[in-house]
Design an enzyme around this catalytic site. Structure first.
Site, PDB file in Angstrom:
ATOM      1  N   VAL A 181       0.868  -1.172   0.000  1.00 32.94           N
ATOM      2  CA  VAL A 181       0.000   0.000   0.000  1.00 32.94           C
ATOM      3  C   VAL A 181       0.906   1.224   0.000  1.00 32.94           C
ATOM      4  CG1 VAL A 181      -2.011  -1.068   1.094  1.00 32.94           C
ATOM      5  CG2 VAL A 181      -0.227  -0.065   2.516  1.00 32.94           C
ATOM      6  N   SER A 182       0.372   2.344  -0.460  1.00 34.44           N
ATOM      7  CA  SER A 182       1.187   3.544  -0.606  1.00 34.44           C
ATOM      8  C   SER A 182       1.367   4.321   0.690  1.00 34.44           C
ATOM      9  CB  SER A 182       0.582   4.469  -1.654  1.00 34.44           C
ATOM     10  OG  SER A 182       0.548   3.823  -2.900  1.00 34.44           O
ATOM     11  N   THR A 183       0.351   4.327   1.547  1.00 38.39           N
ATOM     12  CA  THR A 183       0.430   5.128   2.773  1.00 38.39           C
ATOM     13  C   THR A 183      -0.017   4.327   3.981  1.00 38.39           C
ATOM     14  OG1 THR A 183      -1.834   5.964   2.629  1.00 38.39           O
ATOM     15  CG2 THR A 183      -0.147   7.219   1.441  1.00 38.39           C
ATOM     16  N   GLN A 186      -3.719   3.381   4.500  1.00 35.76           N
ATOM     17  CA  GLN A 186      -4.310   2.267   3.780  1.00 35.76           C
ATOM     18  C   GLN A 186      -4.002   0.958   4.514  1.00 35.76           C
ATOM     19  OE1 GLN A 186      -2.149   3.200   0.189  1.00 35.76           O
ATOM     20  NE2 GLN A 186      -4.011   3.909  -0.824  1.00 35.76           N
TER      21      GLN A 186
END
Length: 187
Positions: free
Chosen positions: A9-11, A14
């Site tokens: 996940v990017s952040t 999430q």
């Protein structure tokens, strides 16, 4: 032949839970994960994954954008995996690198994923430009005159650029810019 999963996940906002559940349901015996942008090539989980994979393994991901952000990244990964006799499988796109049609479909999906990323970037730039035009986006606040004077003073006392930046809690780039503006001949 083991199925090894990778989730990203990017952040931190999430959750990896859904991806990990899908990878577990697909029969992955080990799952590596990261919370980082796809463009970050120094992802710890991805590095550990590459160390762990062995010939005959299948790398399983939920979607190709979880492992690569551009066609070039994906192609390099697929080449590297192929050279080590490792297959790649994406669950949501139902593709695998063990067939010619699967490889072709994988390349097409990578093109669309990169296109989507570029469109998103363009929209972001448009939004920033609109915010600037409306006066809402002004960038970083300039350094105060007091900080500029302290930079000059510490520099005259032969402090290093890094030491000045640490002392005043500003970036080295800000120190350089300030010194260039105040003492252009000394730098």
């Amino acid at each position: 032949m083991s199925k090894i999963g990778y989730a990203r996940v990017s952040t931190a906002d999430q959750s990896l839970d859904i991806q990990i559940q899908k990878l577990t349901d697909a029969g992955c015996t080990k799952i590596f994960s990261d919370t980082a942008t796809g463009s970050n090539t120094k992802r710890n989980g991805f590095i550990e994954l590459n160390k762990y994979l062995r010939a005959g393994d299948t790398l399983v991901i939920t979607r190709i954008d979880r492992i690569a952000r551009s066609v070039l990244d994906l192609q390099n990964l697929v080449i590297s995996l192929r050279e080590n006799d490792i297959q790649l499988s994406a669950l949501e796109q139902s593709i695998t690198t063990d067939t010619a049609s699967g490889k072709a479909f994988l390349d097409m999906l990578a093109v669309f994923a990169e296109f989507e990323l570029n469109i998103r970037r363009e929209r972001q730039i448009e939004g920033i430009n609109a915010a600037k035009a409306a006066g809402k986006y002004k960038g970083r606040k300039p350094l105060s005159n007091k900080i500029k004077e302290e930079i000059d003073s510490l520099y005259l006392k032969h402090y290093s650029i890094s030491a000045i930046a640490r002392e005043l809690k500003v970036s080295r780039n800000s120190v350089y810019k300030t010194l260039r503006a105040q003492q252009p001949t000394k730098l």
